[in-house]
Design a protein around this motif. Structure first.
Motif, PDB file in Angstrom:
ATOM      1  N   UNK A  99       0.860  -1.176   0.000  1.00 40.78           N
ATOM      2  CA  UNK A  99       0.000   0.000   0.000  1.00 40.78           C
ATOM      3  C   UNK A  99       0.905   1.239   0.000  1.00 40.78           C
ATOM      4  N   UNK A 100       0.371   2.439  -0.264  1.00 38.96           N
ATOM      5  CA  UNK A 100       1.238   3.609  -0.448  1.00 38.96           C
ATOM      6  C   UNK A 100       2.024   4.032   0.782  1.00 38.96           C
ATOM      7  N   UNK A 101       1.612   3.593   1.968  1.00 34.92           N
ATOM      8  CA  UNK A 101       2.330   3.943   3.195  1.00 34.92           C
ATOM      9  C   UNK A 101       3.485   2.991   3.479  1.00 34.92           C
ATOM     10  N   UNK A 102       3.805   2.089   2.562  1.00 34.69           N
ATOM     11  CA  UNK A 102       4.828   1.072   2.803  1.00 34.69           C
ATOM     12  C   UNK A 102       6.182   1.703   3.127  1.00 34.69           C
ATOM     13  N   UNK A 103       6.862   1.112   4.114  1.00 33.24           N
ATOM     14  CA  UNK A 103       8.209   1.530   4.473  1.00 33.24           C
ATOM     15  C   UNK A 103       8.923   0.379   5.159  1.00 33.24           C
ATOM     16  N   UNK A 104      10.224   0.473   5.241  1.00 32.83           N
ATOM     17  CA  UNK A 104      11.058  -0.628   5.725  1.00 32.83           C
ATOM     18  C   UNK A 104      10.706  -1.002   7.157  1.00 32.83           C
ATOM     19  N   UNK A 105      10.568  -2.309   7.396  1.00 31.67           N
ATOM     20  CA  UNK A 105      10.320  -2.837   8.726  1.00 31.67           C
ATOM     21  C   UNK A 105      11.303  -3.960   9.011  1.00 31.67           C
ATOM     22  N   UNK A 106      11.015  -4.759  10.031  1.00 30.46           N
ATOM     23  CA  UNK A 106      11.883  -5.871  10.403  1.00 30.46           C
ATOM     24  C   UNK A 106      11.488  -7.102   9.591  1.00 30.46           C
ATOM     25  N   UNK A 107      12.326  -7.497   8.660  1.00 33.33           N
ATOM     26  CA  UNK A 107      12.061  -8.677   7.840  1.00 33.33           C
ATOM     27  C   UNK A 107      11.117  -8.436   6.688  1.00 33.33           C
ATOM     28  N   UNK A 108      10.171  -7.552   6.875  1.00 37.67           N
ATOM     29  CA  UNK A 108       9.136  -7.248   5.875  1.00 37.67           C
ATOM     30  C   UNK A 108       8.746  -5.796   6.002  1.00 37.67           C
ATOM     31  N   UNK A 109       8.413  -5.171   4.899  1.00 39.76           N
ATOM     32  CA  UNK A 109       7.956  -3.784   4.957  1.00 39.76           C
ATOM     33  C   UNK A 109       6.602  -3.674   5.642  1.00 39.76           C
TER      34      UNK A 109
END
Length: 472
Positions: free
Chosen positions: A57-67
């Motif tokens: 989705x447009x709010x996607x950003x880097x996370x732990x293991x998965x965005x």
């Protein structure tokens, strides 16, 4: 990495990555902000066997293991479950309650401040402070969700029916395998806010002309004051995740499974590890929905203390944006992971709760602190993305970078301090919550434009902030 994509129109991009296809829903401006790391993480996720679909989705950003902002789908019969694509705060989500008040009723800042102070009497915002609900057995809550709460904490039937799920059923024998320390750490946390981006916010609705009829059906009116709550499963969910991250990682090592990102973990749904995680994840979902319920119970008590002892704050809706759910899509039973993604079902969809079967349910999308939030409703076209939309604005800067790049004065201006439209906050100094300022997040209006332009959902109401209670 192969960086070829097709544009399908309506803010829908399809990337051809090395290990499969990634769908991205974003307008041109937001799409241009995605960095290489988010595509690298998607390509790693696509290495998980038999993936059926993955999107941002447009709010996607880097996370732990998965965005954060990921929807990922596997078939139940032969697929995988990934704690990394559920997220560490299992069951984190949103809740909105309606009030009978108009925004002009709360223009007095001292009155808003009094309500905020009263809320803090009922809802601990300090991580080290327990709630006063000693008569609630948290084991009944993790077993039965809202149905495990004592009757006195359920004001009326609507508090059970106007929610995405009041209770998740699962094999409760798995609870016996949890370490005793989980009970100790979760004790006293039911009805507490937590830190980070969690909040309780007083907001005023702005309803577009074309949505007045639907809003009225939902009990909403233009200028209405509502309460938006963002919280999750607290220590119970954190420890369930932590225990199973270690267990599944050990199993992956034993199976000889490797991935470029060691923080991406997964197991076959049919494996002992997969079954155990899924069942105990449902216990955390039960804790999460009950936690938001009890926060709302405290908020209602606060409004009654300050304004009217008989005041009712009916629930509009409660939903999650960190979980993996069994859902029927495309003529098959699927396991749909949503990590920082909100389900938005259209009118008439069979998965809608009965209260919203005819209209579709409210999809609750928070903005960043000091900016607008949104209440939306899903569209039929959302089937192309398994009815997933954004879960908020989405971070654009890390907490450390925000503190380095944004000044307190800039934060103060964004909160309109000293003006009639000031967004009040419960912290004595904005410096203590600088990492949650609007400048740390993407432009929520562009995120919503991306979703509506993709024909995934429509805006029913814009929620303008008036006061916010944050944890510490």
């Amino acid at each position: 990495m192969n960086h070829q994509y097709k544009y399908h129109g309506n803010n829908h991009y399809e990337w051809e990555l090395n290990n499969g296809k990634l769908h991205v829903f974003a307008n041109e401006e937001v799409f241009g902000t995605f960095e290489g790391k988010v595509y690298e993480m998607a390509d790693n996720n696509l290495r998980i066997p038999r993936n059926q679909y993955i999107s941002y989705t447009p709010d996607a950003h880097v996370g732990v293991g998965t965005c954060i902002g990921t929807t990922a789908v596997w078939r139940m019969k032969d697929g995988c479950v990934s704690p990394s694509i559920v997220g560490s705060d299992i069951g984190c989500g949103m809740r909105v309650h309606l009030t009978p008040l108009h925004k002009r009723d709360l223009m007095d800042k001292s009155l808003r401040r009094a309500i905020m102070n009263a809320i803090e009497q009922y809802v601990p915002t300090n991580e080290r402070t327990n709630t006063n609900y000693a008569d609630i057995d948290i084991m009944e809550v993790v077993r039965h969700g809202l149905k495990g709460l004592p009757e006195k904490y359920v004001p009326n039937e609507r508090w059970l029916t106007h929610v995405e799920h009041a209770a998740f059923a699962y094999d409760q024998q798995y609870l016996e395998q949890l370490p005793p320390k989980i009970h100790k750490h979760a004790h006293g946390q039911l009805g507490s806010l937590g830190g980070g981006n969690h909040f309780i916010e007083l907001q005023a609705l702005e309803i577009p002309e074309g949505m007045r009829r639907l809003a009225e059906q939902w009990g909403m009116f233009d200028g209405q004051v509502v309460v938006m709550i963002h919280s999750g499963s607290r220590a119970w969910g954190a420890m369930v995740g932590r225990e199973h991250n270690k267990e599944i990682k050990a199993a992956m090592d034993a199976w000889g499974i490797t991935n470029p990102d060691p923080q991406l973990i997964y197991a076959p749904i049919a494996s002992a590890e997969g079954k155990r995680y899924l069942n105990l994840m449902y216990s955390a979902l039960n804790f999460a929905v009950s936690n938001r319920h009890m926060i709302a119970f405290g908020v209602q008590q606060a409004f009654r203390d300050v304004l009217d002892a008989e005041m009712e704050l009916p629930v509009l809706y409660d939903l999650m944006h960190n979980y993996a759910l069994q859902e029927f899509h495309r003529k098959e039973l699927m396991l749909v992971h949503r990590k920082g993604a909100t389900r938005a079902l259209p009118p008439g969809h069979f998965l809608n709760t009965p209260a919203y079967k005819a209209t579709g349910h409210p999809a609750l999308i928070p903005g960043s602190m000091g900016t607008a939030s949104y209440i939306m409703v899903g569209r039929e076209e959302g089937a192309k993305n398994f009815y997933s939309i954004c879960h908020g604005a989405g971070r654009i800067r890390s907490r450390r970078a925000t503190k380095e790049l944004v000044t307190v004065d800039e934060f103060r201006q964004s909160m309109k301090v000293g003006t009639e439209d000031e967004v009040l906050v419960n912290h004595r100094t904005l410096e203590t919550i600088l990492d949650e300022c609007p400048q740390a997040y993407k432009d929520v209006d562009q995120i919503i434009d991306s979703v509506t332009g993709a024909m995934l959902a429509d805006v029913v109401a814009k929620c303008k902030p008036m006061a916010v209670v944050k944890g510490v």
